[in-house]
Design a protein around this motif. Structure first.
Motif, PDB file in Angstrom:
ATOM      1  N   GLY A 110       7.518  -2.024  -3.456  1.00  0.00           N
ATOM      2  CA  GLY A 110       8.204  -3.038  -2.670  1.00  0.00           C
ATOM      3  C   GLY A 110       8.719  -4.228  -3.450  1.00  0.00           C
TER       4      GLY A 110
ATOM      5  N   SER B 271      13.271 -12.398   1.511  1.00  0.00           N
ATOM      6  CA  SER B 271      11.980 -11.811   1.870  1.00  0.00           C
ATOM      7  C   SER B 271      11.772 -10.494   1.131  1.00  0.00           C
ATOM      8  CB  SER B 271      11.911 -11.543   3.380  1.00  0.00           C
ATOM      9  OG  SER B 271      12.011 -12.736   4.121  1.00  0.00           O
TER      10      SER B 271
ATOM     11  N   ARG C 250       8.552  -7.211   1.184  1.00  0.00           N
ATOM     12  CA  ARG C 250       7.291  -6.702   1.705  1.00  0.00           C
ATOM     13  C   ARG C 250       6.687  -5.774   0.670  1.00  0.00           C
ATOM     14  NH1 ARG C 250       5.919  -2.325   6.377  1.00  0.00           N
ATOM     15  NH2 ARG C 250       4.077  -3.324   7.284  1.00  0.00           N
TER      16      ARG C 250
ATOM     17  N   SER D 294       3.653  -3.240  -0.581  1.00  0.00           N
ATOM     18  CA  SER D 294       2.667  -2.311  -0.038  1.00  0.00           C
ATOM     19  C   SER D 294       1.761  -1.837  -1.162  1.00  0.00           C
ATOM     20  CB  SER D 294       3.353  -1.093   0.588  1.00  0.00           C
ATOM     21  OG  SER D 294       4.203  -1.468   1.650  1.00  0.00           O
TER      22      SER D 294
ATOM     23  N   ARG E  27       4.134 -18.897   4.484  1.00  0.00           N
ATOM     24  CA  ARG E  27       5.247 -18.067   4.005  1.00  0.00           C
ATOM     25  C   ARG E  27       4.840 -16.610   3.804  1.00  0.00           C
ATOM     26  NH1 ARG E  27       7.376 -18.866  -0.832  1.00  0.00           N
ATOM     27  NH2 ARG E  27       5.490 -19.741  -1.798  1.00  0.00           N
ATOM     28  N   PHE E  28       3.614 -16.371   3.373  1.00  0.00           N
ATOM     29  CA  PHE E  28       3.127 -15.019   3.104  1.00  0.00           C
ATOM     30  C   PHE E  28       2.135 -14.601   4.190  1.00  0.00           C
ATOM     31  CE2 PHE E  28       3.595 -14.913  -1.845  1.00  0.00           C
ATOM     32  CZ  PHE E  28       4.917 -15.329  -1.717  1.00  0.00           C
ATOM     33  N   THR E  29       2.134 -13.305   4.492  1.00  0.00           N
ATOM     34  CA  THR E  29       1.178 -12.739   5.430  1.00  0.00           C
ATOM     35  C   THR E  29       0.599 -11.462   4.845  1.00  0.00           C
ATOM     36  OG1 THR E  29       2.423 -13.619   7.329  1.00  0.00           O
ATOM     37  CG2 THR E  29       0.807 -11.878   7.769  1.00  0.00           C
TER      38      THR E  29
ATOM     39  N   SER F  72      -1.834  -8.150   5.452  1.00  0.00           N
ATOM     40  CA  SER F  72      -2.345  -7.329   6.544  1.00  0.00           C
ATOM     41  C   SER F  72      -2.803  -6.003   5.968  1.00  0.00           C
ATOM     42  CB  SER F  72      -1.275  -7.128   7.620  1.00  0.00           C
ATOM     43  OG  SER F  72      -0.151  -6.446   7.083  1.00  0.00           O
TER      44      SER F  72
ATOM     45  N   TYR G  11      -0.685  -4.723   2.940  1.00  0.00           N
ATOM     46  CA  TYR G  11       0.681  -5.233   2.834  1.00  0.00           C
ATOM     47  C   TYR G  11       0.669  -6.724   2.489  1.00  0.00           C
ATOM     48  CZ  TYR G  11       1.506  -0.998   5.596  1.00  0.00           C
ATOM     49  OH  TYR G  11       1.526   0.287   6.047  1.00  0.00           O
TER      50      TYR G  11
ATOM     51  N   GLN H  53       3.611  -9.470   3.256  1.00  0.00           N
ATOM     52  CA  GLN H  53       4.943  -9.880   3.702  1.00  0.00           C
ATOM     53  C   GLN H  53       5.222 -11.257   3.119  1.00  0.00           C
ATOM     54  OE1 GLN H  53       7.324  -8.244   5.663  1.00  0.00           O
ATOM     55  NE2 GLN H  53       8.603  -9.990   5.070  1.00  0.00           N
ATOM     56  N   MET H  54       6.296 -11.361   2.366  1.00  0.00           N
ATOM     57  CA  MET H  54       6.639 -12.604   1.675  1.00  0.00           C
ATOM     58  C   MET H  54       7.986 -13.101   2.185  1.00  0.00           C
ATOM     59  SD  MET H  54       5.393 -11.689  -2.197  1.00  0.00           S
ATOM     60  CE  MET H  54       6.712 -10.512  -2.480  1.00  0.00           C
ATOM     61  N   ASN H  55       7.965 -14.256   2.822  1.00  0.00           N
ATOM     62  CA  ASN H  55       9.185 -14.870   3.359  1.00  0.00           C
ATOM     63  C   ASN H  55       9.463 -16.195   2.652  1.00  0.00           C
ATOM     64  OD1 ASN H  55       9.318 -12.768   5.285  1.00  0.00           O
ATOM     65  ND2 ASN H  55       8.057 -13.931   6.723  1.00  0.00           N
TER      66      ASN H  55
END
Length: 118
Positions: free
Chosen positions: A8, A17, A19, A21, A66-68, A70, A79, A81-83
């Motif tokens: 990713g 953004s 994502r 993995s 900004r980041f999540t 999971s 994962y 997720q980077m925004n």
């Protein structure tokens, strides 16, 4: 054989953004705490985000909001997720697995490069 395979990464402009993995095999994923680490050029590797087996996340201040992080135990995958990405987010991102929460574990992936252009 334990394997952590990240994917990713890539090159995106600031504000974009991505994502990441990390798919894990060879260990019981559901009983391992997971983390994402980042190594910027010329710097030491640092913890960016982690998630416990109970799904409790934790972030460094620089990425909060900004980041999540999971996890999907059915897919043995974690994962990130980077925004709202910033140039200072540039680095190699590594997946890590371990038996202690909020701590560096014994298993590492090979890393995926993330480059943010300004």
């Amino acid at each position: 054989q334990v394997q952590l395979v990240e994917s990713g990464g890539g090159l995106v402009q600031a504000g974009g953004s991505l994502r990441l993995s990390c798919t894990v095999s060879g260990i019981i994923f559901s009983i391992h705490h997971m983390g994402w680490y980042r190594q910027a050029p010329g710097e030491q590797r640092e913890l960016v985000a982690s998630i416990t087996v109970g799904n409790t996340p934790k972030y460094v201040d620089a990425v909060k909001g900004r980041f999540t992080i999971s996890r999907d135990n059915a897919k043995n995958t974690v994962y990130l997720q980077m925004n709202s990405l910033k140039p200072e987010d540039t680095g190699v991102y590594y997946c890590n697995a371990g038996r202690l929460p909020w701590s560096e574990g014994g298993y590492w992936g090979q890393g995926t490069q993330v480059t943010i252009s300004s």
